[in-house]
Design a protein around this motif. Structure first.
Motif, PDB file in Angstrom:
ATOM      1  N   SER A 265       0.844  -1.191   0.000  1.00 47.13           N
ATOM      2  CA  SER A 265       0.000   0.000   0.000  1.00 47.13           C
ATOM      3  C   SER A 265       0.876   1.236   0.000  1.00 47.13           C
ATOM      4  O   SER A 265       1.812   1.332   0.811  1.00 47.13           O
ATOM      5  CB  SER A 265      -0.915   0.035   1.232  1.00 47.13           C
ATOM      6  OG  SER A 265      -1.899  -0.962   1.172  1.00 47.13           O
ATOM      7  N   THR A 334       0.724  -4.671   2.495  1.00 51.38           N
ATOM      8  CA  THR A 334      -0.690  -4.311   2.565  1.00 51.38           C
ATOM      9  C   THR A 334      -1.285  -4.570   3.940  1.00 51.38           C
ATOM     10  O   THR A 334      -2.097  -3.771   4.436  1.00 51.38           O
ATOM     11  CB  THR A 334      -1.483  -5.077   1.490  1.00 51.38           C
ATOM     12  OG1 THR A 334      -0.814  -4.953   0.235  1.00 51.38           O
ATOM     13  CG2 THR A 334      -2.897  -4.528   1.354  1.00 51.38           C
ATOM     14  N   THR A 337      -1.183  -1.646   6.458  1.00 53.41           N
ATOM     15  CA  THR A 337      -1.691  -0.332   6.063  1.00 53.41           C
ATOM     16  C   THR A 337      -2.208   0.452   7.261  1.00 53.41           C
ATOM     17  O   THR A 337      -1.772   1.587   7.522  1.00 53.41           O
ATOM     18  CB  THR A 337      -2.809  -0.491   5.016  1.00 53.41           C
ATOM     19  OG1 THR A 337      -2.313  -1.245   3.906  1.00 53.41           O
ATOM     20  CG2 THR A 337      -3.292   0.870   4.542  1.00 53.41           C
ATOM     21  N   GLY A 433      -3.949   0.609  -2.563  1.00 56.10           N
ATOM     22  CA  GLY A 433      -3.588  -0.783  -2.327  1.00 56.10           C
ATOM     23  C   GLY A 433      -4.772  -1.694  -2.549  1.00 56.10           C
ATOM     24  O   GLY A 433      -5.855  -1.267  -2.973  1.00 56.10           O
ATOM     25  N   ASP A 434      -4.596  -2.938  -2.240  1.00 59.50           N
ATOM     26  CA  ASP A 434      -5.645  -3.942  -2.391  1.00 59.50           C
ATOM     27  C   ASP A 434      -6.666  -3.759  -1.274  1.00 59.50           C
ATOM     28  O   ASP A 434      -6.381  -4.039  -0.108  1.00 59.50           O
ATOM     29  CB  ASP A 434      -5.014  -5.334  -2.325  1.00 59.50           C
ATOM     30  CG  ASP A 434      -6.033  -6.440  -2.500  1.00 59.50           C
ATOM     31  OD1 ASP A 434      -7.094  -6.172  -3.094  1.00 59.50           O
ATOM     32  OD2 ASP A 434      -5.770  -7.560  -2.034  1.00 59.50           O
ATOM     33  N   ALA A 438      -6.425  -4.432   2.681  1.00 58.83           N
ATOM     34  CA  ALA A 438      -6.095  -3.241   3.468  1.00 58.83           C
ATOM     35  C   ALA A 438      -7.258  -2.753   4.322  1.00 58.83           C
ATOM     36  O   ALA A 438      -7.055  -2.302   5.457  1.00 58.83           O
ATOM     37  CB  ALA A 438      -5.634  -2.123   2.538  1.00 58.83           C
TER      38      ALA A 438
END
Length: 454
Positions: A265, A334, A337, A433-434, A438
């Protein structure tokens, strides 16, 4: 003959540091042509080199918002053709002279910089005049460079750090000047044609309001004679690019831009900062050095050295004519985060509530001042520093008094500027980010606004 007594060194004691090197700045003379072009010149013997820096009021603030990137495109096209020379011939001319040539554009100004051997000064200045005064911006060259810019923008949007940076300034500043990238977006650059470039060049590349800075192995008579011969007939006035108004204070946001599959992230903690020429400028510089401006800063030691979550974490106040942003940034795995946000916010809050230590003050002062003479060793460096003074309206003695002003900053002043400018109610939190991974880590930080990558 007796043997000399061996020298005994106490290797347990660190050697005393050397005295700080003095800052030796050349003296600049100021001149002006009748057409309004200002000229500043410092003669600097020792090396047969000259650096020129032409500053023009043609930054992104001078272009229509719907044609964002127009100034950047015009700058890239300066060497794309003049009467009697096409782009290839211009490149050969430059190569034959052995001249370094660079055109850049920021929010306020554009600049053309050159560096060359003093023996080719007259022809180098002729090249500069040709690009600035006589560029023709042929249709096919405009189209070629425009397509290159669009391809470049599209490639950059694959970089999560770029996505995070652009989203952060858009969130802080909205549709105002500082909310847009100075080099434009895909949609705005796509709308730029050759005629718009010519009109922008005609309006912005004028002597009234322009400044030519020269430093190197060059005396005043040689400089002014050549400048008058090549720029004396140049005419026209420009208007100083005014900074945008600072946005009103706002409640903090937590934004998560979903980039499925990202292993990391990109994190930003940001707020609207201050202009360059602000009263507590030096205290802000010291405060930021301690918080995130140095390798040994608090957030880097925390996130990198202590936690091992990142390769680096930094912060900066981006000083401009108007209130530029403060941004703390890092990239973490991630799953970290939310915890990374919490650690950055904790470090900011500690700066606001607890005086920094004497050791931190010493480290920051030394880092900011002891290397200062190294930043004025070449003609290129000197021109760049003087240019910054003029663009942002800094005092004439800014660099001469810089060390003393930094050393005069107190821990109380550091704490006060953090309390003033790093208000937690004005901090925007943004991550790229994903989201599936996250988002669950952000519990406790407030409502999360999940958005797709635009």
């Amino acid at each position: 003959m007796t043997n000399p007594r061996p020298v005994t060194l106490d290797r347990s004691a660190r050697p005393a540091p050397a005295d700080p090197r003095p800052l030796a700045l050349p003296s600049f003379e100021r001149h002006a042509l009748p057409n309004g072009l200002r000229v500043e010149h410092a003669e600097r013997r020792g090396l047969p080199e000259v650096s020129l820096h032409l500053v023009l009021e043609c930054g992104a603030g001078a272009e229509p918002p719907q044609l964002g990137g127009l100034g950047e495109l015009a700058a890239r096209l300066l060497t794309a053709g003049t009467p009697g020379r096409d782009a290839i011939e211009m490149a050969r001319w430059l190569d034959r002279l052995g001249v370094g040539y660079r055109a850049t554009v920021g929010y306020a100004v554009g600049a053309v910089s050159m560096h060359f051997l003093s023996e080719v000064f007259e022809e180098a200045l002729e090249f500069l005049a040709a690009t600035v005064l006589d560029s023709e911006f042929p249709e096919h060259e405009v189209e070629r460079i425009r397509r290159e810019r669009i391809d470049e923008i599209e490639r950059q949007m694959d970089d999560p750090a770029t996505v995070a940076g652009l989203a952060t300034i858009a969130e802080l500043y909205g549709d105002s000047l500082y909310g847009r990238p100075a080099a434009g977006t895909r949609s705005t650059v796509s709308e730029i044609g050759a005629e718009a470039v010519r009109e922008f060049h005609e309006a912005g590349y004028r002597p009234g309001g322009a400044l030519l800075i020269a430093c190197g192995d060059l005396d005043r008579e040689r400089l002014m004679s050549a400048v008058e011969a090549r720029f004396g007939a140049w005419s026209g006035e420009t208007v100083r690019v005014r900074p945008p108004a600072a946005p009103e204070p706002r409640a903090n946001d937590l934004i998560l831009i979903d980039r499925p599959g990202s292993a990391q992230s990109e994190i930003r903690v940001a707020t609207v900062g201050v202009p360059y020429n602000t009263e507590d400028h030096h205290a802000i510089i010291v405060a930021n050095a301690i918080l995130g401006g140095l390798f040994n800063s608090r957030i880097n030691l925390n996130l990198r050295e202590d936690k091992g979550w990142t390769y680096g974490a930094r912060s900066s106040f981006r000083f401009r004519r108007g209130a530029g942003p403060f941004v703390a940034r890092t990239a973490v795995e991630t799953e970290k985060t939310g915890p990374a946000f919490e650690e950055i916010l904790r470090e900011i809050e500690t700066m606001r509530t607890t005086p920094v230590t004497a050791g931190e003050m010493k480290l920051a002062r030394n880092a900011l001042t002891l290397s200062l003479p190294l930043q004025f060793e070449t003609a290129v460096q000197i021109c760049g520093r003087v240019s910054r003074q003029r663009v942002f309206g800094l005092p004439d003695d800014y660099w001469e008094t810089y060390r003393a002003r930094i050393e005069a900053v107190t821990p109380e002043e550091v704490q006060e500027v953090c309390r003033t400018y790093l208000d937690p109610d004005r901090l925007t939190l943004l991550a790229v980010g994903d989201a599936a991974t996250a988002a669950p880590t952000l519990d406790g930080l407030g409502p999360v606004d999940v958005r797709p990558v635009s």
